[in-house]
Scaffold this active site. Structure first.
Site, short mmCIF file in Angstrom:
data_model
loop_
_atom_site.label_atom_id
_atom_site.label_comp_id
_atom_site.label_asym_id
_atom_site.label_seq_id
_atom_site.Cartn_x
_atom_site.Cartn_y
_atom_site.Cartn_z
N HIS A 14 0.86 -1.20 0.00
CA HIS A 14 0.00 0.00 0.00
C HIS A 14 0.89 1.23 0.00
CE1 HIS A 14 -3.83 2.18 1.33
NE2 HIS A 14 -2.91 3.12 1.15
N HIS A 16 1.63 5.42 -1.72
CA HIS A 16 1.29 6.59 -2.54
C HIS A 16 2.57 7.14 -3.15
CE1 HIS A 16 -2.84 6.83 -0.97
NE2 HIS A 16 -2.28 6.32 0.11
N LEU A 17 2.64 7.15 -4.47
CA LEU A 17 3.83 7.65 -5.17
C LEU A 17 3.61 9.02 -5.78
CD1 LEU A 17 5.23 4.52 -7.07
CD2 LEU A 17 6.31 5.75 -5.17
N LYS A 100 -9.34 0.13 -5.84
CA LYS A 100 -9.39 0.77 -4.54
C LYS A 100 -10.75 1.41 -4.30
CE LYS A 100 -7.84 2.43 -0.66
NZ LYS A 100 -6.67 3.25 -0.32
N HIS A 137 -10.50 1.34 1.72
CA HIS A 137 -10.29 2.34 2.77
C HIS A 137 -11.51 2.24 3.67
CE1 HIS A 137 -8.70 6.24 4.42
NE2 HIS A 137 -9.90 6.17 4.96
N HIS A 175 -4.71 -0.57 5.73
CA HIS A 175 -4.24 0.19 6.91
C HIS A 175 -5.19 0.10 8.10
CE1 HIS A 175 -6.88 3.06 4.97
NE2 HIS A 175 -5.99 3.45 4.11
N ASP A 248 1.51 2.71 3.50
CA ASP A 248 0.66 3.90 3.31
C ASP A 248 1.52 5.16 3.37
OD1 ASP A 248 -1.63 5.26 2.69
OD2 ASP A 248 -2.42 5.28 4.72
N HIS A 252 3.34 14.63 1.48
CA HIS A 252 2.71 15.94 1.25
C HIS A 252 3.80 16.98 1.45
CE1 HIS A 252 -1.55 14.71 1.21
NE2 HIS A 252 -1.21 13.80 2.11
O1 DOR Z 1 -3.26 9.56 5.59
C1 DOR Z 1 -3.62 9.28 4.45
N1 DOR Z 1 -3.03 9.84 3.37
N2 DOR Z 1 -4.61 8.41 4.30
C2 DOR Z 1 -5.13 8.15 3.10
O2 DOR Z 1 -6.04 7.37 3.03
C3 DOR Z 1 -4.64 8.87 1.89
C4 DOR Z 1 -3.27 9.34 2.07
C5 DOR Z 1 -2.85 10.33 1.00
O3 DOR Z 1 -3.08 10.07 -0.18
O4 DOR Z 1 -2.28 11.35 1.34
ZN ZN Z 2 -3.29 5.12 1.47
#
Ligand code: DOR
Ligand code: ZN
Length: 344
Positions: A14, A16-17, A100, A137, A175, A248, A252
């Site tokens: 799991h 995020h790229l 998803k 989710h 998660h 996960d 950001h």
């Molecule tokens: O904390 C999170 N960030 N939970 C998520 O489900 C998405 C993820 C994100 O894409 O930033």
């Molecule tokens: Zn996620």
């Protein structure tokens, strides 16, 4: 005391790229530690078709530095309009490994998510028939429900009815953060797995407020009470093949985390295996780390286990304060603190 651990190379089930310049900066962190990762589709716009997944996969591979090996395992973003034909195309593509489910509005870029699962039945039936897993989710978005209860309520309101309707649907509860989710997965019949993040193994909700508001510990589903963390540790270190690694890791920009309305997500790709090693070590269960990190995931997805190995050493090192990311920076989890394990 164990001073080195050698493991079959792990995968991240799991991740995020993101895309563009951010992708270029975060991808090498994951590719250094993991052979493969299930890549989340919550881009802007979301990855809703097999064609978009194919194009995104090509952008990921193009961003991979020379000499590094990494296999992105792509996913589609389920919407109210996902058709059974699109599911067919996804399976035919050979590169899509899951779909998803984001309940609409649940988290980052979930606005286009599902408003009513009843609208997705044709797609879900096709997924069940073709063996394509649904990656969930698991939080209700009902504003009346306390933030800390949203996962437990999701089990009752959504998951139990869904699995009654489609008992052969392959499903990953992503998660998980509560003892209710641990119990549900343990007891569930059929093809059901769950991913657990390193941050939910290491921290309870006190981390969010220790000495002040700490935005870098804010993610969704949010950190829970200590009793829940202990249930997650017990599950991850139990040897039960239903539980496997999914970071996960969700980058950001620093300015959007340290903000009046900060984004959800912890960045752990830099030091993922070290964080998991720390959690397993604290639980006296380092001998269970390899199966959780390297065996249970590929076995669930029906993929071969990796054949090469990685090594972790017991060495203290300091996690950097921030890392370059596009035209900004990203703050890794536990920035500035020290870790006892190092990926070598
Ligand atoms: O904390 C999170 N960030 N939970 C998520 O489900 C998405 C993820 C994100 O894409 O930033
Ligand atoms: Zn996620």
């Amino acid at each position: 005391m164990t001073s080195t651990i050698t493991l079959t190379r792990p995968d991240d089930w799991h991740l995020h790229l993101r895309d563009g310049v951010v992708l270029r900066d975060v991808l090498p962190h994951t590719a250094r530690q993991f052979a493969r990762a299930i890549v989340m589709p919550n881009l802007k716009p979301p990855v809703t078709t097999a064609a978009m997944a194919t194009a995104y996969r090509a952008r990921i591979l193009a961003a991979l530095p020379e000499g590094m090996h990494f296999e992105p395992l792509m996913t589609l973003y389920l919407t109210d309009n996902t058709s059974a034909d699109e599911i067919h195309r996804a399976v035919d593509s050979g590169i899509v490994h899951g779909v998803k489910l984001y309940p609409a509005g649940a988290t980052t870029n979930a606005d286009a998510g599902v408003t009513d699962l009843g609208r997705c039945m044709a797609a879900l039936e096709q997924m069940q028939a073709l063996g394509l897993p649904l990656l969930v989710h698991g939080e209700v978005t009902d504003g009346e429900i306390d933030l800390f209860d949203r996962e437990a309520v999701f089990i009752d309101r959504v998951l139990i009815p869904l699995r009654r309707q489609l008992p052969a649907l392959k499903l990953v509860f992503e998660h998980i953060t509560t003892k209710e989710a641990v119990h549900y997965v343990q007891e569930a019949e059929g093809h059901m797995g769950a991913t657990i993040t390193a941050h939910h193994l290491l921290y309870n909700r006190n981390a969010l407020f220790k000495g002040g508001v700490r935005p870098h510990y804010y993610c969704l589903p949010v950190l829970k009470r200590e009793t829940h963390r202990q249930a997650l540790i017990a599950a991850a270190t139990s040897g039960n093949a239903k539980f496997f690694l999914g970071t996960d890791s969700a980058p950001h920009p620093k300015g959007l985390k340290e903000h009046a309305c900060g984004c959800a997500g912890c960045y752990t790709a830099l030091h993922a295996m070290e964080l998991y090693a720390q959690a397993f070590d604290q639980a006296g269960a380092l001998d269970k780390l390899e199966a959780f990190s390297s065996f249970h995931g590929p076995d669930f997805y029906g993929l071969p286990r990796n054949t090469d190995t990685v090594r972790l050493e017991r060495t203290e090192w300091r996690i950097p304060d921030e890392l370059p990311m596009g035209d900004s920076t990203v703050v890794p989890l536990d920035a500035g603190q020290s870790l006892n394990w190092k990926f070598v």
